[in-house]
Write a protein that holds these residues in place. Structure first.
Motif, mmCIF file in Angstrom:
data_model
loop_
_atom_site.group_PDB
_atom_site.id
_atom_site.type_symbol
_atom_site.label_atom_id
_atom_site.label_comp_id
_atom_site.label_asym_id
_atom_site.label_seq_id
_atom_site.Cartn_x
_atom_site.Cartn_y
_atom_site.Cartn_z
ATOM 1 N N ALA A 42 1.943 7.658 -6.613
ATOM 2 C CA ALA A 42 1.112 8.824 -6.923
ATOM 3 C C ALA A 42 1.822 10.124 -6.547
ATOM 4 C CB ALA A 42 -0.221 8.724 -6.194
ATOM 5 N N GLN B 218 2.277 1.832 -3.458
ATOM 6 C CA GLN B 218 1.244 2.280 -4.388
ATOM 7 C C GLN B 218 0.966 3.773 -4.195
ATOM 8 O OE1 GLN B 218 1.216 0.170 -6.795
ATOM 9 N NE2 GLN B 218 -0.962 -0.279 -6.900
ATOM 10 N N LEU B 219 0.923 4.226 -2.947
ATOM 11 C CA LEU B 219 0.688 5.643 -2.685
ATOM 12 C C LEU B 219 1.890 6.492 -3.099
ATOM 13 C CD1 LEU B 219 -1.105 5.422 0.793
ATOM 14 C CD2 LEU B 219 -2.140 5.779 -1.464
ATOM 15 N N GLN B 220 3.084 5.971 -2.891
ATOM 16 C CA GLN B 220 4.276 6.702 -3.335
ATOM 17 C C GLN B 220 4.295 6.870 -4.850
ATOM 18 O OE1 GLN B 220 7.957 5.101 -1.775
ATOM 19 N NE2 GLN B 220 7.168 4.999 0.311
ATOM 20 N N LEU C 131 0.831 -1.198 0.000
ATOM 21 C CA LEU C 131 0.000 0.000 0.000
ATOM 22 C C LEU C 131 0.869 1.254 0.000
ATOM 23 C CD1 LEU C 131 -2.739 1.429 0.227
ATOM 24 C CD2 LEU C 131 -2.585 1.143 2.717
ATOM 25 N N VAL D 267 3.037 9.222 3.612
ATOM 26 C CA VAL D 267 2.512 7.868 3.482
ATOM 27 C C VAL D 267 2.779 7.060 4.749
ATOM 28 C CG1 VAL D 267 2.765 5.689 2.240
ATOM 29 C CG2 VAL D 267 2.691 7.841 0.969
ATOM 30 N N LEU E 204 -8.053 9.728 -3.200
ATOM 31 C CA LEU E 204 -7.465 8.592 -3.911
ATOM 32 C C LEU E 204 -8.251 7.339 -3.560
ATOM 33 C CD1 LEU E 204 -3.596 9.062 -3.478
ATOM 34 C CD2 LEU E 204 -4.911 9.271 -5.589
ATOM 35 N N ILE F 117 -8.911 7.623 0.346
ATOM 36 C CA ILE F 117 -7.942 8.388 1.135
ATOM 37 C C ILE F 117 -7.997 9.849 0.728
ATOM 38 C CG2 ILE F 117 -5.513 8.631 1.765
ATOM 39 C CD1 ILE F 117 -5.133 5.707 0.889
ATOM 40 N N ILE G 160 3.031 10.986 -3.738
ATOM 41 C CA ILE G 160 2.790 11.437 -2.371
ATOM 42 C C ILE G 160 4.076 11.283 -1.578
ATOM 43 C CG2 ILE G 160 1.470 11.002 -0.262
ATOM 44 C CD1 ILE G 160 -0.808 10.032 -1.991
ATOM 45 N N VAL H 155 -8.078 3.146 -3.650
ATOM 46 C CA VAL H 155 -7.221 1.974 -3.828
ATOM 47 C C VAL H 155 -8.074 0.736 -3.666
ATOM 48 C CG1 VAL H 155 -5.197 0.730 -2.991
ATOM 49 C CG2 VAL H 155 -5.240 3.231 -2.889
ATOM 50 N N VAL I 179 -6.496 13.459 0.407
ATOM 51 C CA VAL I 179 -5.162 14.049 0.285
ATOM 52 C C VAL I 179 -5.313 15.560 0.441
ATOM 53 C CG1 VAL I 179 -3.116 14.277 -1.162
ATOM 54 C CG2 VAL I 179 -4.525 12.209 -1.326
ATOM 55 N N LEU J 34 -2.646 12.978 4.776
ATOM 56 C CA LEU J 34 -3.531 11.899 4.332
ATOM 57 C C LEU J 34 -4.440 11.465 5.472
ATOM 58 C CD1 LEU J 34 -0.998 9.586 2.437
ATOM 59 C CD2 LEU J 34 -2.304 11.493 1.523
#
Length: 237
Positions: free
Chosen positions: A130, A126-128, A123, A137, A207, A166, A132, A209, A168, A189
């Motif tokens: 984007a 995956q957020l990184q 997870l 994160v 976001l 999530i 972020i 996921v 942001v 977040l």
């Protein structure tokens, strides 16, 4: 050469990513209970394994196998492995994975990662992807660890998708670091709907996921890589 057999296929099929023999599944009292992890962590992990249809008690991987799994997840090539491996180490140190091993535990340098650890790291990466901030994160996962673990369990009961939404919003923590500027880190977040907002405020970006899809990918990758590691161990005997 015989040494070639010690390398597991990378995402291209070549034997370039090293999955070392010490990453093979534990066989002595579950590798001393995954190198002395806390009972609570192992209990939650076991619940997620059972909900995932995993009936074995030895699903865990070592650090080198973890790097290979995450590289395949985000599409990092073997040539970029050193830089990516450093990012993995840094992400772990930021608290994405709880280090609940006993202080001075024997074998602590040979840490093994159980399913819940890998899910949280998946997870995070995956957020990184984007763009972020990695610190934001890490703070999000650490602050919402219990809720996320319950979400992983929920995902394993879902039939099609299981969305994690999530928010942001850097301005949610405006001046939170004492520097009078939007924080790109702590508080940026939050799980959607979990924090109060003024009625006049424009809603933040969200976001989404699919936790079920991510869980399926991680679970299948762990099983495949563990089998490859076991094969390596057999070849070296």
């Amino acid at each position: 050469m015989a040494i070639d057999k010690t390398r597991a296929p990378d995402s291209t099929g070549a034997r370039g990513n090293d999955v070392r023999a010490d990453d093979a599944g534990p066989d002595i009292f579950e590798k001393a209970r995954m190198l002395v992890r806390s009972p609570g962590s192992l209990h939650r992990n076991r619940q997620i394994e059972q909900d995932s249809g995993i009936n074995r008690r030895d699903i865990s991987i070592g650090r080198s196998t973890l790097v290979v799994l995450l590289m395949n997840l985000v599409g990092v090539t073997s040539g970029d492995r050193p830089a990516f491996e450093a990012r993995v180490r840094h992400t772990i140190k930021q608290g994405v994975v709880t280090d609940d091993r006993l202080p001075g535990a024997k074998g602590a340098r040979h840490r093994r990662f159980i399913l819940i650890d890998v899910l949280q790291l998946a997870l995070a990466f995956q957020l990184q992807r984007a763009l972020i901030d990695p610190a934001a994160v890490a703070a999000f996962i650490a602050d919402n660890r219990d809720d996320l673990e319950r979400k992983w369990i929920e995902a394993n009961h879902a039939l099609h998708q299981c969305w994690l939404e999530i928010e942001v919003d850097a301005y949610a923590a405006f001046g939170g670091e004492g520097k009078g500027r939007p924080s790109g880190r702590v508080g940026a977040l939050a799980i959607a709907g979990s924090r109060a907002r003024r009625a006049i405020a424009e809603p933040p970006l969200v976001l989404r996921v699919d936790m079920l899809a991510l869980c399926d990918r991680v679970r299948s990758s762990m099983i495949v890589l563990e089998k490859a590691a076991r094969s390596v161990k057999e070849d070296l005997r």
